[in-house]
Design an enzyme around this catalytic site. Structure first.
Site, mmCIF file in Angstrom:
data_model
loop_
_atom_site.group_PDB
_atom_site.id
_atom_site.type_symbol
_atom_site.label_atom_id
_atom_site.label_comp_id
_atom_site.label_asym_id
_atom_site.label_seq_id
_atom_site.Cartn_x
_atom_site.Cartn_y
_atom_site.Cartn_z
ATOM 1 N N GLN A 130 55.490 50.545 32.145
ATOM 2 C CA GLN A 130 54.481 51.560 32.991
ATOM 3 C C GLN A 130 54.909 52.964 32.562
ATOM 4 O O GLN A 130 55.264 53.930 32.658
ATOM 5 C CB GLN A 130 53.863 51.663 34.943
ATOM 6 C CG GLN A 130 52.934 52.209 34.859
ATOM 7 C CD GLN A 130 53.127 52.438 36.561
ATOM 8 O OE1 GLN A 130 54.841 52.422 37.128
ATOM 9 N NE2 GLN A 130 52.489 52.337 36.962
ATOM 10 N N GLY A 131 53.817 54.111 32.149
ATOM 11 C CA GLY A 131 53.940 54.922 31.797
ATOM 12 C C GLY A 131 53.525 56.461 32.671
ATOM 13 O O GLY A 131 52.585 57.052 31.868
ATOM 14 N N TYR A 132 53.897 56.080 33.506
ATOM 15 C CA TYR A 132 52.746 57.408 34.742
ATOM 16 C C TYR A 132 53.668 58.408 35.107
ATOM 17 O O TYR A 132 53.595 59.786 34.719
ATOM 18 C CB TYR A 132 52.647 56.745 35.923
ATOM 19 C CG TYR A 132 51.590 56.020 35.931
ATOM 20 C CD1 TYR A 132 51.082 55.475 35.270
ATOM 21 C CD2 TYR A 132 51.346 55.200 37.247
ATOM 22 C CE1 TYR A 132 49.642 54.390 34.829
ATOM 23 C CE2 TYR A 132 49.757 55.098 37.751
ATOM 24 C CZ TYR A 132 48.918 54.004 36.426
ATOM 25 O OH TYR A 132 47.660 53.186 36.648
ATOM 26 N N SER A 133 55.060 57.879 35.672
ATOM 27 C CA SER A 133 56.251 59.794 36.365
ATOM 28 C C SER A 133 56.543 60.455 34.840
ATOM 29 O O SER A 133 56.921 59.553 33.893
ATOM 30 C CB SER A 133 56.954 58.479 36.359
ATOM 31 O OG SER A 133 56.954 58.063 37.930
ATOM 32 N N SER A 165 60.863 51.537 33.828
ATOM 33 C CA SER A 165 60.732 50.083 34.419
ATOM 34 C C SER A 165 60.469 49.393 33.080
ATOM 35 O O SER A 165 59.740 49.445 32.243
ATOM 36 C CB SER A 165 60.743 49.562 35.660
ATOM 37 O OG SER A 165 60.907 50.372 36.287
ATOM 38 N N GLU A 248 49.182 47.478 41.843
ATOM 39 C CA GLU A 248 51.118 47.560 41.379
ATOM 40 C C GLU A 248 51.512 47.484 43.371
ATOM 41 O O GLU A 248 52.634 46.825 43.772
ATOM 42 C CB GLU A 248 51.044 49.311 41.397
ATOM 43 C CG GLU A 248 52.891 49.435 41.291
ATOM 44 C CD GLU A 248 53.765 50.687 40.983
ATOM 45 O OE1 GLU A 248 52.364 51.596 40.215
ATOM 46 O OE2 GLU A 248 54.121 50.875 40.068
ATOM 47 N N ASN A 380 58.044 56.057 50.039
ATOM 48 C CA ASN A 380 57.253 55.764 51.800
ATOM 49 C C ASN A 380 56.876 57.401 51.928
ATOM 50 O O ASN A 380 55.533 57.201 53.102
ATOM 51 C CB ASN A 380 58.623 55.538 52.392
ATOM 52 C CG ASN A 380 57.823 53.856 52.678
ATOM 53 O OD1 ASN A 380 57.709 53.110 52.348
ATOM 54 N ND2 ASN A 380 59.097 53.216 53.717
ATOM 55 N N GLU A 381 57.485 58.366 52.477
ATOM 56 C CA GLU A 381 56.876 59.696 52.290
ATOM 57 C C GLU A 381 55.893 59.285 52.502
ATOM 58 O O GLU A 381 54.731 60.409 52.894
ATOM 59 C CB GLU A 381 58.271 60.793 52.492
ATOM 60 C CG GLU A 381 59.292 60.788 52.826
ATOM 61 C CD GLU A 381 59.973 59.817 51.997
ATOM 62 O OE1 GLU A 381 60.060 59.288 50.915
ATOM 63 O OE2 GLU A 381 61.441 59.154 53.293
#
Ligand SMILES: Cc1cc2nc3c(=O)[nH]c(=O)nc-3n(C[C@H](O)[C@H](O)[C@H](O)COP(=O)(O)OP(=O)(O)OC[C@H]3O[C@@H](n4cnc5c(N)ncnc54)[C@H](O)[C@@H]3O)c2cc1C
Length: 405
Positions: A130-133, A165, A248, A380-381
């Site tokens: 996955q290439g998001y960030s 990842s 996800e 989580n935030e």
């Protein structure tokens, strides 16, 4: 007997006949089966188990049979999951194509994309990442800058993705790229599938403090990508991205249930550690209470999951539920890890000593690795921010231009 009960019987019988006993034990990290162009197997039994499940379409139980999937409905898939869990069957293969891209392609892909990619995902022929960030776009994902320019029959991609990842081991990457700087940030994003063997793609592993590395930074240097690899319309990738994030979050919410194979129930671990008293109860009242508390919470999470599945089937999906489930599911996994460590005491401090059992070693590694679950797929935030705003209707946080992951 109802159809579903019949299905349960047949499924159990099939699993008993086809899942080798060695594949009904706790999975150590090196036992996990991954798909891909260069697929290898940790053992012949693992290969056999993978091939049998693949040929039945049960690597992707709910994918349509016309693409090689199992064609199961949600209720049947749940039965399969429960029976596999009950028998301690390992997952035959793990891949982000199965858990994330496949479901998103079925929803947003065109017919040619589905016909080409879905059977390969079912059969484990390619490994996906996955290439998001990006270095400057994590929680604030819509700030991503990887540039994608259209030419006659291809796009040209330049930029970089981070925290990918299994980026080094994967064959293809599904990416969010910037195709326009006009208007709102989200309105200039597209969703692209890129073969990592394309000239100009480079994946460099990022070393972690543990000495292992499962992350990569992926670089794109004038990478030519065929136009047919665009999923959805140009500049409309944000909708695809968010659709995929739903899967996800679901996958992450379910991580605590039956992922590891074997019997890793806390009650079992506690029984081995403390034994049972004359009444047949685990001989440690505090631990017993903590396990009961955890199990009740997990039961409530499972029931909410079931309700949500049924609502989705009836076309009444509450889009806040996956968000909440990701938060409670991943937090519950961490609670379980802490409890397992409390129960096993020093036995859960093993790392690679042969005097520790596979499940004891797993406790230590899970405890450390699963800390990441409340960061990956949205922290989580951020989940709490979105739940507060969307689900509870609380006032917005003072960052109106931020589109959170
Ligand atoms: C195990 C793991 C696997 C991953 N795999 C992938 C992958 O395969 N592909 C991929 O694309 N990405 C992957 N990621 C990256 C992940 O999506 C990001 O780490 C995550 O979205 C957070 O982004 P960031 O790391 O840039 O942190 P930042 O966004 O910089 O956040 C840093 C801290 O600030 C807090 N914060 C930020 N904004 C706010 C706000 N508005 N309100 C309150 N708090 C805030 C965050 O909660 C966090 O605690 C993975 C991460 C992990 C840990």
């Amino acid at each position: 007997m109802t159809d579903l009960e019949q299905f349960r019987r047949a499924t159990r019988a099939w699993l008993l006949e086809n899942c080798p006993p060695s594949q009904r034990t706790t999975v150590a990290k090196q036992d996990v089966v991954w798909p891909g162009r260069n697929q290898t197997f940790p053992s012949e039994d693992a290969r056999l188990w993978f091939e049998r499940m693949r040929d039945k379409g049960w690597t992707c139980p709910t994918f349509p049979a016309e693409y090689g999937g199992g064609g199961l409905d949600e209720a049947q898939e749940k039965v399969l999951r429960e029976e596999m869990q009950d028998l301690g069957c390992r997952p035959p293969v793990i891949d982000q194509g199965i858990s994330m891209l496949g479901p998103a392609l079925l929803e947003f892909g065109n017919e040619a994309q589905k016909a080409y990619h879905i059977p390969k995902i079912v059969r484990g022929e390619l490994r996906w990442c996955q290439g998001y960030s990006e270095p400057g776009a994590g929680s604030d994902l819509a700030s991503l800058q990887t540039k994608c320019e259209p030419f006659d029959d291809h796009f040209l991609v330049n930029g970089s993705k981070i925290w990918t990842s299994y980026g080094v081991e994967s064959d293809w990457i599904f990416c969010l790229v910037r195709t326009s700087n006009e208007g709102a940030k989200q309105a200039g994003i597209s969703f692209l599938l890129i073969d990592m063997e394309s000239p100009g793609v480079k994946a460099e592993s990022i070393d972690l403090i543990s000495g292992e590395s499962e992350f990569a930074q992926v670089f794109f240097d004038n990478v030519k990508v065929p136009k047919e690899n665009l999923v959805g319309e140009i500049n409309q990738g944000w909708a695809v991205a968010k659709g995929l994030l739903k899967h996800e979050r679901k996958m992450m919410a379910e991580l605590g249930t039956g992922f590891a194979g074997g019997d890793l129930s806390l009650a079992k671990i506690a029984e081995q550690q403390f034994g049972r008293d004359a009444a047949g109860q685990i001989d440690q009242p505090e631990i017993r209470l903590a396990i009961a508390d955890y199990e009740m919470n997990m039961r409530a999470i499972a029931l909410t999951g079931q309700r949500s599945h049924e609502e989705a089937q009836a076309g009444q999906m509450d889009r806040n539920v996956p968000l909440i489930m990701k938060y409670v599911g991943t937090t519950a996994v961490q609670t379980r890890d802490e409890l397992a460590m409390d129960i096993q005491g020093y036995r859960s401090a093993g790392w690679h000593d042969e005097n520790f059992s596979v499940s004891e070693l797993r406790t230590a590694r899970d405890l450390l690795f699963n800390k990441a679950l409340t960061i990956a797929g949205g922290t989580n935030e951020i989940q709490l921010n979105i739940i507060a705003k969307r689900a509870l209707g609380l006032p917005d946080a003072p960052a109106p231009d931020k589109e959170e992951r």
